[in-house]
Design a protein around this motif. Structure first.
Motif, mmCIF file in Angstrom:
data_model
loop_
_atom_site.group_PDB
_atom_site.id
_atom_site.type_symbol
_atom_site.label_atom_id
_atom_site.label_comp_id
_atom_site.label_asym_id
_atom_site.label_seq_id
_atom_site.Cartn_x
_atom_site.Cartn_y
_atom_site.Cartn_z
ATOM 1 N N SER A 1 0.826 -1.207 0.000
ATOM 2 C CA SER A 1 0.000 0.000 0.000
ATOM 3 C C SER A 1 0.859 1.255 0.000
ATOM 4 C CB SER A 1 -0.929 0.007 1.222
ATOM 5 O OG SER A 1 -0.174 -0.003 2.424
ATOM 6 N N GLY A 2 2.141 1.118 0.374
ATOM 7 C CA GLY A 2 3.035 2.270 0.376
ATOM 8 C C GLY A 2 3.953 2.342 -0.827
ATOM 9 N N ALA A 3 3.768 1.472 -1.810
ATOM 10 C CA ALA A 3 4.709 1.375 -2.929
ATOM 11 C C ALA A 3 4.779 2.658 -3.759
ATOM 12 C CB ALA A 3 4.341 0.187 -3.816
ATOM 13 N N TYR A 4 3.626 3.196 -4.140
ATOM 14 C CA TYR A 4 3.646 4.372 -5.012
ATOM 15 C C TYR A 4 4.125 5.615 -4.276
ATOM 16 C CZ TYR A 4 1.279 1.490 -8.441
ATOM 17 O OH TYR A 4 0.987 0.493 -9.325
ATOM 18 N N SER A 5 3.819 5.708 -2.973
ATOM 19 C CA SER A 5 4.337 6.831 -2.186
ATOM 20 C C SER A 5 5.857 6.776 -2.101
ATOM 21 C CB SER A 5 3.739 6.799 -0.770
ATOM 22 O OG SER A 5 2.351 6.985 -0.806
ATOM 23 N N LEU A 6 6.387 5.574 -1.919
ATOM 24 C CA LEU A 6 7.836 5.427 -1.837
ATOM 25 C C LEU A 6 8.494 5.728 -3.182
ATOM 26 C CD1 LEU A 6 10.244 4.729 -0.067
ATOM 27 C CD2 LEU A 6 9.875 2.305 -0.611
ATOM 28 N N LEU A 7 7.868 5.299 -4.264
ATOM 29 C CA LEU A 7 8.387 5.617 -5.600
ATOM 30 C C LEU A 7 8.453 7.126 -5.823
ATOM 31 C CD1 LEU A 7 6.755 3.060 -8.073
ATOM 32 C CD2 LEU A 7 9.189 3.565 -7.859
ATOM 33 N N GLU A 8 7.413 7.819 -5.398
ATOM 34 C CA GLU A 8 7.366 9.271 -5.568
ATOM 35 C C GLU A 8 8.482 9.950 -4.772
ATOM 36 O OE1 GLU A 8 4.204 12.952 -4.779
ATOM 37 O OE2 GLU A 8 3.524 10.862 -4.703
ATOM 38 N N VAL A 9 8.700 9.465 -3.546
ATOM 39 C CA VAL A 9 9.759 10.023 -2.706
ATOM 40 C C VAL A 9 11.126 9.802 -3.351
ATOM 41 C CG1 VAL A 9 10.991 9.675 -0.521
ATOM 42 C CG2 VAL A 9 8.507 9.903 -0.536
ATOM 43 N N VAL A 10 11.351 8.607 -3.855
ATOM 44 C CA VAL A 10 12.641 8.296 -4.472
ATOM 45 C C VAL A 10 12.882 9.181 -5.696
ATOM 46 C CG1 VAL A 10 13.880 6.517 -5.772
ATOM 47 C CG2 VAL A 10 12.853 5.959 -3.564
ATOM 48 N N GLN A 11 11.848 9.425 -6.472
ATOM 49 C CA GLN A 11 12.012 10.310 -7.631
ATOM 50 C C GLN A 11 12.381 11.723 -7.192
ATOM 51 O OE1 GLN A 11 12.183 8.957 -10.693
ATOM 52 N NE2 GLN A 11 11.923 7.150 -9.384
ATOM 53 N N HIS A 12 11.772 12.175 -6.090
ATOM 54 C CA HIS A 12 12.121 13.491 -5.556
ATOM 55 C C HIS A 12 13.570 13.506 -5.075
ATOM 56 C CE1 HIS A 12 11.870 17.295 -3.448
ATOM 57 N NE2 HIS A 12 12.223 16.696 -2.312
ATOM 58 N N PHE A 13 13.979 12.442 -4.371
ATOM 59 C CA PHE A 13 15.362 12.371 -3.889
ATOM 60 C C PHE A 13 16.355 12.375 -5.047
ATOM 61 C CE2 PHE A 13 14.442 10.179 0.481
ATOM 62 C CZ PHE A 13 13.951 11.384 0.962
ATOM 63 N N LYS A 14 16.011 11.702 -6.118
ATOM 64 C CA LYS A 14 16.901 11.686 -7.289
ATOM 65 C C LYS A 14 17.022 13.089 -7.879
ATOM 66 C CE LYS A 14 17.031 8.267 -10.242
ATOM 67 N NZ LYS A 14 16.667 7.212 -11.211
#
Length: 452
Positions: A204-217
């Protein structure tokens, strides 16, 4: 004439009784039938099948019979019955939306709220991490009764907390869905350090984590702090998802090796293979995740006594490939995987099915490292209760975060660490009395019997 007649009748009765089935041993749904099936499964799959307890009382209730079979050092295997809430466990976080610990200082015992589920009733009422609690349901908490009060409160429709300042919180019992990602932010700009808090491993947290990682990149994050201090585990597939998204690994690198008893095959899973266990509705591929990932060669993990199961597995599984810098306290120590075995219809009959969850594998990484039943010890030992009051999750004043930043600073620039800004308290021993805490099992499918 009587003697031959008596003899014939007696012989006929003996033959008849020998031909009849014993209903207590063959009746679907009876305790004896269920328990015989349970014993057979445990002898086949249970990791400690050579240490199964001996009991001849097949008429016992199935849950009691199962518990009598367990190896004395096994604290994890369970048995559940469909729709029987007495065989299931509740936690403070999934029932009332918060968790707490008891801490012993030099001169007092205090109860501190460690986390409040975002947007839960307690959160909306103003309950906060770091709040000191004096009473549960009008009973004062002391050093010896906290677990008893929690045990008594969990089945109730409401739980009342009294804060030290006198404020009351009446929390209704409900099923609370805990978000996976509590916080994600940059906690330093020189070097650029990202921070994420993962409450559990769930897709349930997969897309939120993906979004965060894209921001970190986009922010060119150089170092990452992953906060797992209260993470009880969860889906192994999501642990693999995190590994592929964060670390510099390959999809076919070995994530975990599973070692069982003599009856079942040892097995190993790559990160890609583990990812395939993602639940229905998700179709992430290892290649796609790697394309979007951070590919970090070093990750800082914040841990404590409530870091368990799949979160420990993630740390151990990444260790052969990247530098895992562990900050905090020793983890829980759940180095086992279980499987779920359900009674077939011919065993439970018209009764509700029983589900055995025995431990069947010990978990190791690619390098054969494992055996952490006593917990995984950090390189940087830091007690989050050494400095009070507790600050919000993700706050840079937090002792674990500060130690991680200090270590990062020393590694990258050789500069001295940050000064402590919070008030220090002399803690003797933090007592984690939250009896509601439960690890989330690492669930795998049992393999076929090995060739003898």
């Amino acid at each position: 004439m009587r003697k031959p007649t008596v003899f014939v009748l007696t012989l006929f009765s003996l033959l008849l009784s020998a031909c009849e089935k014993d209903p207590s041993l063959n009746d679907p749904g009876s305790n004896a039938t269920i328990n015989q099936w349970t014993l057979k499964q445990m002898q086949q799959y249970y990791y400690w099948n050579d240490k199964i307890g001996k009991t001849n009382d097949h008429q016992q209730a199935p849950d009691l019979f199962f518990k009598n079979l367990l190896f004395q050092e096994d604290h994890y295997s369970r048995i559940l019955q469909t729709l029987n809430s007495d065989t299931y466990g509740n936690t403070l976080t999934n029932t009332f939306g918060f968790d707490m610990v008891q801490v012993q200082t030099t001169d007092q015992t205090i109860q501190l709220v460690t986390q409040v589920v975002p947007f839960s009733e307690g959160y909306l009422m103003g309950l906060q991490r770091g709040d000191s609690i004096s009473h549960i349901n009008n009973e004062r908490i002391n050093q010896g009764n906290m677990q008893l009060l929690l045990d008594k409160s969990l089945p109730l429709p409401t739980m009342q907390l009294k804060r030290n300042d006198g404020k009351l919180f009446n929390l209704p019992s409900s099923y609370i869905s805990q978000p996976v990602l509590y916080a994600a932010k940059l906690i330093s700009t020189s070097p650029t350090v990202g921070y994420i808090f993962l409450s559990q491993f769930d897709f349930s947290g997969a897309y939120s984590l993906l979004e965060v990682v894209q921001h970190f990149k986009s922010q060119q994050v150089q170092e990452l702090v992953v906060d797992l201090r209260y993470n009880p585990g969860g889906q192994v597939a999501f642990a693999a998802f995190c590994a592929l998204l964060l670390a510099d690994i390959k999809e076919n690198d070995i994530f975990a090796r599973y070692q069982g008893n003599r009856n079942i095959k040892n097995r190993e899973d790559s990160f890609a293979a583990a990812l395939q266990g993602q639940p229905d509705g998700y179709s992430f591929s290892a290649k796609d995740i790697l394309k979007q990932g951070l590919h970090l060669k070093r990750i800082y993990m914040l841990t404590g006594p409530n870091t368990a199961s799949a979160s420990e597995m993630l740390m151990n599984g990444l260790a052969p490939y990247v530098e895992v810098v562990q900050v905090g306290n020793k983890t829980y120590g759940k180095d086992m995987a279980s499987t779920t075995l359900t009674t077939p219809q011919e065993i439970h009959g018209a009764e509700r099915a029983w589900h055995l969850i025995p431990m069947i594998y010990k978990i190791y990484n690619k390098a054969g490292q494992g055996n952490y039943s006593n917990g995984i010890s950090p390189q940087k030992v830091t007690d989050e209760f050494a400095f009070l009051p507790l600050v919000p999750i993700g706050d840079s004043r937090d002792p674990l975060i500060r130690e991680a930043l200090r270590t990062i600073s020393n590694k990258t620039t050789g500069a001295k660490g940050f000064a402590n800004a919070t008030e220090k308290m002399n803690i003797l021993t933090p007592k984690y009395m939250g009896s509601s805490y439960q690890t989330i099992p690492i669930d795998v499918s049992a393999q076929d019997k090995t060739e003898q």
